[in-house]
Write an enzyme that holds these catalytic residues in place. Structure first.
Site, PDB file in Angstrom:
ATOM      1  N   LYS A  89      24.216  35.057  16.009  1.00  0.00           N
ATOM      2  CA  LYS A  89      24.898  35.148  14.717  1.00  0.00           C
ATOM      3  C   LYS A  89      25.401  33.789  14.256  1.00  0.00           C
ATOM      4  O   LYS A  89      25.470  33.532  13.060  1.00  0.00           O
ATOM      5  CB  LYS A  89      26.061  36.145  14.788  1.00  0.00           C
ATOM      6  N   LYS A 127      12.530  46.164  16.650  1.00  0.00           N
ATOM      7  CA  LYS A 127      13.410  47.312  16.424  1.00  0.00           C
ATOM      8  C   LYS A 127      13.605  47.535  14.919  1.00  0.00           C
ATOM      9  O   LYS A 127      13.664  46.566  14.160  1.00  0.00           O
ATOM     10  CB  LYS A 127      14.760  46.984  17.084  1.00  0.00           C
ATOM     11  N   LYS A 132      18.204  47.307   9.501  1.00  0.00           N
ATOM     12  CA  LYS A 132      18.462  47.240   8.062  1.00  0.00           C
ATOM     13  C   LYS A 132      18.624  45.810   7.586  1.00  0.00           C
ATOM     14  O   LYS A 132      18.702  45.563   6.387  1.00  0.00           O
ATOM     15  CB  LYS A 132      19.687  48.085   7.702  1.00  0.00           C
TER      16      LYS A 132
END
Ligand code: TRP
Length: 341
Positions: free
Chosen positions: A124, A206, A209
């Protein structure tokens, strides 16, 4: 389901399960099949505590209006999935102040080195290089606080949160080691059917969204038309045989989805579609997903319109959670040496 053993005098206390999900817009079919659907089932056998983890969500910048709407929607959608406030404690994380308080305390029992090793932090901070804030770094101690406050025995987590759970265990053990037994050391809960749902466009990844290609993922609130369209566009292979096989990631994923939705085995699905083309198969997968989501979408529509009902549920949930978690916070603070109020 655990078998009852013959001679049990004292009924075993139900174990405590804690889990939470961030209100980051709509949830995906992957979230539902991989996590939320299991939460609903767990409610019958465990003391379940579920939260909408809004405090975790502000580690990345949020638009205020959208953020508020996302929190409402997350709460309403979980209710619509079947999280039952009569059976489980279900609240919004920021409504229960003990979470932020214990998180601060646990920060002081968490090492810089440990947090630096978290792969999610590394990912991140690369993705949001302009906003590598301290909250992003200490996110796992807030997660540890969530779990430890309720003396949770088990935490259902996906693979991406396993490292954070491991850290929560280390923090609990460290604290217990210094002050004596204070926190239950939580175990990961592995669901029996850990169906992993992959991207419809790049089926080795995977379903997520955050994928820019909206055709790669199904939102739980996508309309039937959109769902059908996305399945029709799903990536397959050139063999034109519906079976599980190497190099058939797209078909494997679709079989996995159909199996998770209908309960049929891969063999049953293969037999059912013998001699049929991928077009028919993809339509059938789309249809079973549409039918699974239809009642959830209907209930969601009712809940989201009823702000009073939502407020009653999340306030009640927060009141219970505050009372229960307060005990652990008080206990921990006393052990550290804080003066009681
Ligand atoms: N960090 C988790 C996620 O992004 C959500 C979460 C917050 C959580 N607190 C938790 C999960 C405690 C399990 C237990 O998915």
């Amino acid at each position: 389901m655990p078998e009852a053993t013959e001679t049990k005098e004292i009924p075993e206390k139900k174990k405590v399960i804690f889990s939470a999900i961030q209100p980051s817009g709509t949830f995906t079919l992957g979230n539902y099949i991989g996590a939320l659907r299991n939460w609903v089932k767990l409610q019958n056998d465990y003391n379940c505590i579920f939260a909408v983890a809004d405090l975790h969500a502000i580690t990345v910048r949020q638009d205020p209006q959208k953020f508020r709407q996302n929190i409402y929607e997350a709460y309403a959608l979980l209710l619509a999935c079947g999280i039952d406030p009569q059976k489980s404690m279900f609240f919004i994380q920021s409504h229960v102040h003990t979470h932020a308080e214990l998180a601060w305390i646990l920060n002081c029992y968490t090492q810089f080195g440990e947090l630096s090793r978290m792969t999610q932090f590394k990912d991140k901070s690369q993705k949001h290089a302009d906003n590598v804030n301290a909250g992003l770094f200490t996110y796992p101690s807030l997660m540890a606080a969530d779990i430890l406050l309720y003396q949770a025995d088990l935490v259902p987590v996906g693979i991406d949160q396993k490292q954070h759970l491991e850290l929560s265990r280390n923090i609990a053990e460290r604290f217990n080691g210094i002050y004596g037994n204070t926190f239950t050391v939580p175990e990961p809960y592995i669901a029996e059917v850990g169906a992993k749902v992959c991207s419809l466009q790049e089926p080795t990844k995977k379903m997520s969204k955050s994928d820019e290609n909206v055709n790669s993922w199904i939102a739980m609130l996508d309309s039937p038309d959109v769902i059908m369209k996305k399945f029709k566009r799903a990536v397959t292979d050139s063999e034109a045989v519906v079976r599980v096989g190497e190099g058939k990631d797209g078909i494997n994923n679709l079989i996995g989805i159909m199996s998770a939705v209908t309960g049929k085995t891969a063999d049953e699905i293969t037999a059912e579609f013998e001699g049929k083309g991928y077009g028919d198969f993809k339509t059938a997968v789309g249809e079973c997903v549409v039918e699974m989501l239809r009642p959830i979408q209907k209930r969601f529509g009712d809940y989201i319109k009823n702000k009073d009902y939502l407020a009653e549920q999340y306030r009640n949930g927060a009141a219970f959670a505050e009372k229960l978690s307060r005990r652990t916070l008080d206990k921990a603070m006393k052990k550290i040496g804080f003066v009681a109020k």
